[in-house]
Design an enzyme around this catalytic site. Sequence first.
Site, PDB file in Angstrom:
ATOM      1  N   LYS A  56       0.471   2.042  -7.119  1.00 15.68           N
ATOM      2  CA  LYS A  56      -0.799   2.456  -7.896  1.00 15.68           C
ATOM      3  C   LYS A  56      -1.561   3.351  -6.700  1.00 15.68           C
ATOM      4  O   LYS A  56      -2.286   4.372  -7.096  1.00 15.68           O
ATOM      5  CB  LYS A  56      -1.820   1.323  -8.157  1.00 15.68           C
ATOM      6  CG  LYS A  56      -1.365   0.717  -9.504  1.00 15.68           C
ATOM      7  CD  LYS A  56      -2.519  -0.324  -9.704  1.00 15.68           C
ATOM      8  CE  LYS A  56      -1.932  -1.325 -10.559  1.00 15.68           C
ATOM      9  NZ  LYS A  56      -2.221  -2.671 -10.406  1.00 15.68           N
ATOM     10  N   GLN A 100      -5.959  -7.214  -9.709  1.00 11.86           N
ATOM     11  CA  GLN A 100      -4.577  -7.523 -10.224  1.00 11.86           C
ATOM     12  C   GLN A 100      -4.172  -9.104 -10.700  1.00 11.86           C
ATOM     13  O   GLN A 100      -4.828 -10.041 -10.191  1.00 11.86           O
ATOM     14  CB  GLN A 100      -3.525  -7.215  -8.900  1.00 11.86           C
ATOM     15  CG  GLN A 100      -2.257  -7.501  -9.184  1.00 11.86           C
ATOM     16  CD  GLN A 100      -1.620  -6.111 -10.080  1.00 11.86           C
ATOM     17  OE1 GLN A 100      -1.962  -5.140 -10.179  1.00 11.86           O
ATOM     18  NE2 GLN A 100      -0.336  -6.295 -10.468  1.00 11.86           N
ATOM     19  N   ASP A 123      -9.042  -1.544 -16.564  1.00 16.15           N
ATOM     20  CA  ASP A 123      -7.733  -2.254 -17.199  1.00 16.15           C
ATOM     21  C   ASP A 123      -8.117  -2.362 -18.830  1.00 16.15           C
ATOM     22  O   ASP A 123      -7.348  -2.835 -19.423  1.00 16.15           O
ATOM     23  CB  ASP A 123      -7.661  -3.604 -16.733  1.00 16.15           C
ATOM     24  CG  ASP A 123      -6.644  -3.762 -15.659  1.00 16.15           C
ATOM     25  OD1 ASP A 123      -5.634  -2.997 -15.848  1.00 16.15           O
ATOM     26  OD2 ASP A 123      -6.697  -4.478 -14.814  1.00 16.15           O
TER      27      ASP A 123
HETATM   28  N1  GUN Z   1      -0.404  -7.407 -13.691  1.00 18.44           N
HETATM   29  C1  GUN Z   1       0.529  -6.777 -14.424  1.00 18.44           C
HETATM   30  N2  GUN Z   1       0.171  -5.854 -15.027  1.00 18.44           N
HETATM   31  C2  GUN Z   1      -1.233  -5.564 -14.858  1.00 18.44           C
HETATM   32  C3  GUN Z   1      -2.122  -4.662 -15.040  1.00 18.44           C
HETATM   33  O1  GUN Z   1      -1.963  -3.763 -16.047  1.00 18.44           O
HETATM   34  N3  GUN Z   1      -3.440  -5.022 -14.646  1.00 18.44           N
HETATM   35  C4  GUN Z   1      -3.825  -6.167 -14.120  1.00 18.44           C
HETATM   36  N4  GUN Z   1      -5.066  -5.748 -13.552  1.00 18.44           N
HETATM   37  N5  GUN Z   1      -2.790  -6.821 -13.445  1.00 18.44           N
HETATM   38  C5  GUN Z   1      -1.450  -6.750 -13.948  1.00 18.44           C
END
Ligand code: GUN
Length: 293
Positions: A56, A100, A123
């Site tokens: 990311k 996350q 998100d």
């Molecule tokens: N953990 C796995 N995929 C995601 C996601 O798309 N967003 C977040 N915040 N955590 C994750």
Amino acid sequence: MAGQAQIIDGKAVAEQVRAQVARDVANLKNSHGITPGLAVVIVGEDPASQVYVRNKGKQTTAAGMKSVEHKLPATVSELKLLELVGELNRADDIHGILVQLPLPKHIDAAKVIEAIDPLKDVDGFHPVNVGRLSIGARALVPCTPAGCMILAKTVKPSLEGLDAIVIGRSNIVGKPLAQLLLAAGCTVTVAHSKTRDLPAQVRRADLVMAAVGRPEFVRGDWIKPGAIVIDVGINRVTGADGRDKLVGDVAYDEAAKVAGAITPVPGGVGPMTIACLLRNTLEAARGVAGDVG
Ligand code: GUN
């Protein structure tokens, strides 16, 4: 005949999305002097999350955005995490906040998500964005479902009138995907572990979105000939040769013989998630939420 289906190249589509975001970021800098900023908060040492967060960060920077990472120990208190979210909410140079998941057991994830400013909730997990999506208002849309919609539309730009089935009802994928399909004019079935005769339900669908998290769960003889199959699953399994490999929720080789188009694993939905996250961060920086559908 094997491999008749069109293979939907998620890697290539994600690259196009990222390139468009990068152009828009450059324009936003020129026109308004704003550099979109994304803050990612990671708690603990989960290796899969670490890899994901690193990717990311790299892609955010490559798109011309500011990337900030906050690494907290697994023992951090809920209060400390909520305080950090509060700081990021107030930071003018941060337009998107992503905490996350999963979080350690002693932290209430719902409470943390609700503490994020909905306008920075890239998100799309905050109840305000969930609600806005469900009433067809502008909202920040969860990244993986948004990516699935983009991929399906590369095959068929209008999904109107299609019978769609979503297998899985999670808050992160299944439920928002059902809302997006509804907004796109599909007739939507949401199947789950209690669904009776799932193969028969899937056989009726022109569009199959599999998000169950079970390796090769959806079999080829469940697929209606010509259907579009979007596979959200990423499951690590041990192959016949004893080596680990990634497979989806769909038995790919079987399904590819019947489907009209199908996403591979890896290289399908996976790359779309971060691309859509970058898009959401741009939208948040523009001060408006992304379009529904
Ligand atoms: N953990 C796995 N995929 C995601 C996601 O798309 N967003 C977040 N915040 N955590 C994750």
